[in-house]
Design an enzyme around this catalytic site. Structure first.
Site, PDB file in Angstrom:
ATOM      1  N   HIS A 109     -15.987  -9.025   1.423  1.00  0.00           N
ATOM      2  CA  HIS A 109     -14.918  -9.899   1.906  1.00  0.00           C
ATOM      3  C   HIS A 109     -15.069 -11.309   1.347  1.00  0.00           C
ATOM      4  O   HIS A 109     -14.134 -11.902   0.815  1.00  0.00           O
ATOM      5  CB  HIS A 109     -14.959  -9.923   3.438  1.00  0.00           C
ATOM      6  CG  HIS A 109     -13.928 -10.819   4.037  1.00  0.00           C
ATOM      7  ND1 HIS A 109     -14.191 -12.132   4.359  1.00  0.00           N
ATOM      8  CD2 HIS A 109     -12.633 -10.602   4.322  1.00  0.00           C
ATOM      9  CE1 HIS A 109     -13.098 -12.672   4.835  1.00  0.00           C
ATOM     10  NE2 HIS A 109     -12.130 -11.766   4.837  1.00  0.00           N
ATOM     11  N   LYS A 145       0.828  -1.202   0.000  1.00  0.00           N
ATOM     12  CA  LYS A 145       0.000   0.000   0.000  1.00  0.00           C
ATOM     13  C   LYS A 145       0.869   1.260   0.000  1.00  0.00           C
ATOM     14  O   LYS A 145       0.670   2.152  -0.822  1.00  0.00           O
ATOM     15  CB  LYS A 145      -0.913  -0.017   1.228  1.00  0.00           C
ATOM     16  CG  LYS A 145      -1.887   1.125   1.244  1.00  0.00           C
ATOM     17  CD  LYS A 145      -2.825   1.020   2.432  1.00  0.00           C
ATOM     18  CE  LYS A 145      -3.805  -0.130   2.247  1.00  0.00           C
ATOM     19  NZ  LYS A 145      -4.328  -0.657   3.493  1.00  0.00           N
ATOM     20  N   MET A 180      -5.401  -7.180   8.880  1.00  0.00           N
ATOM     21  CA  MET A 180      -4.835  -6.342   9.938  1.00  0.00           C
ATOM     22  C   MET A 180      -5.732  -5.127  10.162  1.00  0.00           C
ATOM     23  O   MET A 180      -6.746  -4.968   9.510  1.00  0.00           O
ATOM     24  CB  MET A 180      -3.414  -5.942   9.569  1.00  0.00           C
ATOM     25  CG  MET A 180      -2.462  -7.119   9.656  1.00  0.00           C
ATOM     26  SD  MET A 180      -0.805  -6.690   9.173  1.00  0.00           S
ATOM     27  CE  MET A 180      -0.971  -6.433   7.438  1.00  0.00           C
ATOM     28  N   CYS A 188       7.091 -39.741 -11.834  1.00  0.00           N
ATOM     29  CA  CYS A 188       5.679 -40.105 -11.929  1.00  0.00           C
ATOM     30  C   CYS A 188       5.003 -40.138 -10.564  1.00  0.00           C
ATOM     31  O   CYS A 188       3.887 -40.609 -10.432  1.00  0.00           O
ATOM     32  CB  CYS A 188       5.506 -41.435 -12.655  1.00  0.00           C
ATOM     33  SG  CYS A 188       6.311 -42.799 -11.814  1.00  0.00           S
ATOM     34  N   TYR A 211      10.886 -35.296 -18.478  1.00  0.00           N
ATOM     35  CA  TYR A 211       9.435 -35.105 -18.455  1.00  0.00           C
ATOM     36  C   TYR A 211       8.896 -35.308 -17.044  1.00  0.00           C
ATOM     37  O   TYR A 211       9.564 -35.896 -16.189  1.00  0.00           O
ATOM     38  CB  TYR A 211       8.729 -36.053 -19.435  1.00  0.00           C
ATOM     39  CG  TYR A 211       8.791 -37.514 -19.043  1.00  0.00           C
ATOM     40  CD1 TYR A 211       7.835 -38.068 -18.186  1.00  0.00           C
ATOM     41  CD2 TYR A 211       9.810 -38.346 -19.501  1.00  0.00           C
ATOM     42  CE1 TYR A 211       7.898 -39.403 -17.798  1.00  0.00           C
ATOM     43  CE2 TYR A 211       9.882 -39.672 -19.125  1.00  0.00           C
ATOM     44  CZ  TYR A 211       8.928 -40.190 -18.268  1.00  0.00           C
ATOM     45  OH  TYR A 211       8.982 -41.497 -17.878  1.00  0.00           O
ATOM     46  N   SER A 261      12.405 -43.532 -13.975  1.00  0.00           N
ATOM     47  CA  SER A 261      11.269 -42.691 -13.609  1.00  0.00           C
ATOM     48  C   SER A 261      11.256 -42.606 -12.092  1.00  0.00           C
ATOM     49  O   SER A 261      11.157 -43.620 -11.405  1.00  0.00           O
ATOM     50  CB  SER A 261       9.961 -43.296 -14.132  1.00  0.00           C
ATOM     51  OG  SER A 261       8.894 -42.440 -13.777  1.00  0.00           O
TER      52      SER A 261
END
Ligand code: PEP
Ligand code: MG
Length: 896
Positions: free
Chosen positions: A465, A23, A104, A844, A864, A777
């Site tokens: 909200h 902010k 807050m 995997c 992969y 793998s």
């Protein structure tokens, strides 16, 4: 310690988010851009850290800096803090590095006391406004700083209105507010034994400390835990001159998005309230009005839009929005106030958006030349697109609509009604799907919203909200369903004519705003053109391949639809579980000798071959990795006595014989026991049957397709090279037999899963030489449990305790433990490839579809990832993001 902004200048800038919070940094940036920002200053996050280090004490050296900055604000506004005739009023707001909406504390109208309120009344010529502002301040300060529950004040106001016949707050005039102020001050003194502070400097320091303290309030702590925000970042505090949206009918306050945060459409989107202060919009107490005429007409609203009410100011707002969006190169979420026709900007930040909107905005902005294609790919949260890949309401099905609200966050969900966040959490822990139904939500509800599959509120708008938080979490949400009445005591919800109870199932559709009784039918998601575009750009950018874990024709089909480039793991165990073969499997397990086992396996062979043929046909030449039988054999045996009797009978053995087999198979630690390649080593005939089914199916399918089908056969749970060799011999022997029988030598690749630490350490043994493993793998599910010595099936309760204790930031079975399991992966890759250059390596385990893990596998050099079909698009996107970031890192390194 303090950075000033306003009057066309700023000491801070947008790049100083760490120091000034989002902010503060953005207010400074807007001031630099010459936009209308009320002047103020930001106390840095470092001061917050000092505050906590000093045992919650404000450092003494802050005082002169704040006093000087406050005096400068006074010079710009022409007012003086604490001055009875012309008082400067300020807001005191929190703001951390990461957005933590509403978590807050904030204090508005600070600087009012019994004297300055008269000055405000005289200068504004509006006593009602001045005393209303003062009572708001007492209420907020009394609650946030002094710790008196806000309901105490609300009760006073409610009973005043009841006694005197007022309906709405705006009916009260100056005199009424003065009476309320007296009551407020009296209750503070009575309850807390101290008066409401009249010294404006004391007010300011009290508020600054309260904002620092709110960094550690329970809801902020929860939010940080859920969003992985470190505790030590701290909050900045921004003190800013007040502007007033509640100064009558030419004043207003609102929230707006520069594009539609639900759909991504390039249209100004937002809400405002005439004659109100900012918290009124977000709190959902009054129903806000749409900003644009188009939105007013679309929502059939009678109340005027801002565009209709104040065309000139609206025009200015629209221009500022465009400027901000171009400047920040992203969709902005903006808070503004109009004081007596004059526009002021109070905040801008990147807007939270639904996954659908994220896609559309990214693609549109790339089209508009604001960002590049790579940036567009990076803009979409890979984990967030999950919500698009899941079912939505089937529009053709009959629905029992009981009420309708605002479509606040897209997607549909069915679940049992719960009325409190605690209940939501408890039910979720029991594995139940729940819809949290509330009058409106507040930041205290955050854990309940997180636990629910959907959120429904009676009040609040599209920026309430509930709406903002649900969109951020990817939960479907309907807000402002005004026709529902919640009775907490009796645990009922009245929706139109229906009276539903806690535990009753409803369905909410956050895309249409409809609420239905019961579980409504869903259908497969419809993916948008933007989705396809982002995926196309992602596929262009990524280095790693993406495959799917799929065992059935249906899974394979789904995987291909989602863009999988092969099957990375076909678990064959389900093929033994199916009804027509489980008996043969049990017969094999119970057989007294090899001949008996072979006889049973021969019955399974044709069925398994047909299964594989179907997979190869669907995958049309894409690689298919098939894993040999992995689970411990007892998993195939009947558990219940009645079933055991039936099985014994079917197998022609006695119940006692069956039971003694079960005793023989029982293990203390089955996950570390007789499973994986150990099965195939003890019973090579199982591996031989499976190899035959795979290879014969490949030959048949390649004949049909007219191109070679080359299956990848994978051996599970290997730790030693000898294990690999033993099973490989059974497979190669079978291939040679088939070659002799058919005259065609089947082609195939032979590899291993890497699931044990020893396999990582000795990866070089496994790949060495002509006959070594041709591919790896990583089975990171087992590798995680064996590396951590933590059972994957029993870890859940332990992990939640560990998460609170800070041992793991995230569940290591969901997101890879980079430092531990990850190091084993790196070692396995390095040693495997050292012995066999170019070794193909995939993963995997479940981690293959989790974005942070995918990024790790890209770094580790895997070829992969493979994941469940529904996560394939997530993996494609995550792999692209990893590749783009890696390229950016290496070009930055080259520059350096
Ligand atoms: C693994 O261990 O990561 C794996 C993919 O195999 P499974 O989950 O079947 O044990
Ligand atoms: Mg495994």
């Amino acid at each position: 310690m303090v950075y000033a902004f306003g009057g066309g200048h700023a000491e801070g800038a947008a790049t100083m988010v760490e120091l000034l919070g989002g902010k503060g940094a953005n207010l400074a940036e807007m001031a630099r851009l010459g936009l209308p920002v009320p002047p103020g200053f930001t106390i840095t996050t470092e001061v917050c850290a000092d505050y906590y280090e000093g045992g919650r004490r404000i450092p003494g050296s802050l005082k002169p800096e704040v006093e000087a900055a406050l005096a400068a604000v006074g010079r710009i506004t022409g007012a003086t803090f604490g001055d009875a005739a012309n008082p400067l009023l300020v807001s005191v707001r929190s703001g951390s590095r990461a957005s933590m909406p509403g978590m807050m504390d904030t204090i508005l109208n600070l600087g009012l006391n019994d004297l300055t309120v008269n000055g405000l009344a005289a200068r504004s010529g509006d006593g009602r406004f001045a005393y209303d502002s003062y009572r708001r301040f007492i209420q907020m300060y009394g609650d946030v700083v002094m710790g008196l529950d806000h309901s105490v004040f609300e009760d006073i106001l409610d009973s005043f209105k009841n006694l005197n016949g007022f309906h709405s707050d705006t009916d009260l005039g100056a005199q009424e507010w003065r009476e309320i102020i007296d009551e407020y001050k009296a209750v503070i003194e009575r309850e807390l034994g101290q008066p409401f502070p009249q010294d404006t400097a004391a007010q300011l320091w009290g508020a600054i400390a309260a904002v620092f303290n709110s960094w550690h309030n329970p809801r902020a702590n929860t939010y940080r835990r859920l969003h992985d925000i470190p505790d030590d970042w701290g909050t900045a505090v921004t003190v800013q001159a007040m502007v007033f949206g509640n100064m009558g009918e030419t004043s207003a306050t609102g929230v707006a998005f520069t594009r539609n945060p639900s759909t991504g459409a390039p249209e100004l989107y937002g809400e405002y309230l005439l004659n109100a202060q900012g918290e009124d919009v977000v709190a959902g107490i009054r129903t806000p009005q749409p900003l644009t005429e188009a939105a007013r007409i679309a929502s059939h609203s009678e109340s005027p839009s801002l565009e209709g009410q104040m065309p000139q100011t609206f025009g200015e707002l629209a221009r500022v929005f465009q400027q901000l969006e171009r400047h920040y190169r992203d969709m902005q979420d903006i808070e503004f106030t109009i004081q007596d026709g004059r526009l002021w900007l109070l905040q801008t930040r990147s807007g939270k958006r639904s996954a659908e909107a994220a896609m559309r905005i990214a693609v549109d902005m790339a089209g508009e030349g604001i960002i590049s294609r790579d940036e567009a790919v990076l803009r979409v949260d890979a984990g967030g697109i999950d919500q698009l890949l899941h079912p939505t309401l089937d529009p053709s099905a009959k629905k029992l609509v009981v009420t309708t609200g605002l479509p606040a966050s897209p997607g549909a969900a069915s679940g049992e009604i719960v009325l409190t966040p605690e209940d939501a959490q408890a039910m979720k822990a029991k594995g139940r799907d729940v819809i949290l139904v509330r009058v409106e939500t507040s930041p205290e509800d955050i854990h309940g919203m997180y636990s629910a599959v959907g959120v429904l509120t009676a009040r609040g708008g599209m920026t309430s909200h509930a709406a903002v938080v649900a969109r951020g979490m990817g939960r479907p949400c309907v807000t402002g369903a005004g026709a529902i009445r919640i009775d907490l005591k009796n645990e009922t919800v009245t929706m139109g004519r229906e009276v539903l109870r806690r535990g009753d199932v409803i369905t909410i559709d956050g895309t249409s705003g409809q609420v239905m009784k019961g579980k409504a039918p869903m259908r497969q998601p419809q993916l948008s053109p933007s989705f396809a575009t982002i995926m196309q750009w992602a596929d262009h950018a990524r280095r790693m391949g993406v495959r799917a874990n799929a065992d059935t024709p249906r899974d394979c089909q789904q995987a291909r639809e989602f863009g999988a480039e092969g099957i990375g793991l076909c678990r064959t165990e389900h093929m033994f579980f199916e009804e027509d073969r489980i008996l043969a499997m049990r017969e094999m397990i119970c057989a007294p000798d090899e001949a008996g086992r072979r006889k049973a396996l021969a019955r399974i062979l044709p069925m398994q071959r047909a299964d594989f043929e179907a997979l190869f046909d669907i995958m049309e030449g894409f690689p298919v990795t098939i894993r040999l039988l992995d689970p411990p054999l007892h998993e195939f045996m009947p558990r219940e006595e009645t079933e055991q009797k039936a099985v014994a009978k079917a197998l022609g053995i006695t119940l006692e014989q069956l039971r003694s087999k079960l005793v023989e198979l029982a293990e203390q630690n089955p996950m570390l026991g007789f499973r994986g390649c150990r099965l195939a080593i003890r019973y090579p005939e199982i591996a031989e049957m499976q190899a035959r089914a795979i290879l014969e199916a490949a030959l048949a399918s390649s004949a049909r397709q007219g191109k070679p089908v080359v299956p990848e056969i994978m051996i599970p749970l290997v730790a030693f090279r000898t294990e690999f060799d033993l099973v490989a011999a059974a497979i190669r022997g079978t291939a040679a037999e088939i070659a002799r029988e058919t005259g065609t030598a089947p082609q195939f690749h032979l590899g291993t899963m890497i699931e044990l630490p020893r396999a990582c350490l000795r990866a070089g043994d496994l790949t060495a030489g002509e006959d070594g493993a041709e591919f790896f793998s990583f089975g990171t599910n087992d590798l995680t449990q064996t590396c951590l010595g933590l059972s994957r099936d029993d870890a859940a309760p332990l992990l939640s305790g560990y998460a609170h204790g800070g041992v793991f930031a995230v569940d290591p079975f969901a997101s890879i433990d980079r430092d531990g399991v990850g190091e084993l992966v790196r070692i396995g890759v390095e040693r495997g490839r050292a012995a066999r250059p170019g070794l193909k390596i995939g993963i995997c385990g479940e981690h293959g579809g989790e974005p942070a893990s995918v990024a790790f596998f890209d770094e580790a050099g895997l070829d992969y990832v493979s994941c469940s079909p529904f996560r394939v698009p997530i993996a494609r996107l995550a792999a692209a993001q990893a590749a783009i970031r890696a390229a950016a890192r290496s070009s930055a390194a080259a520059e350096a």
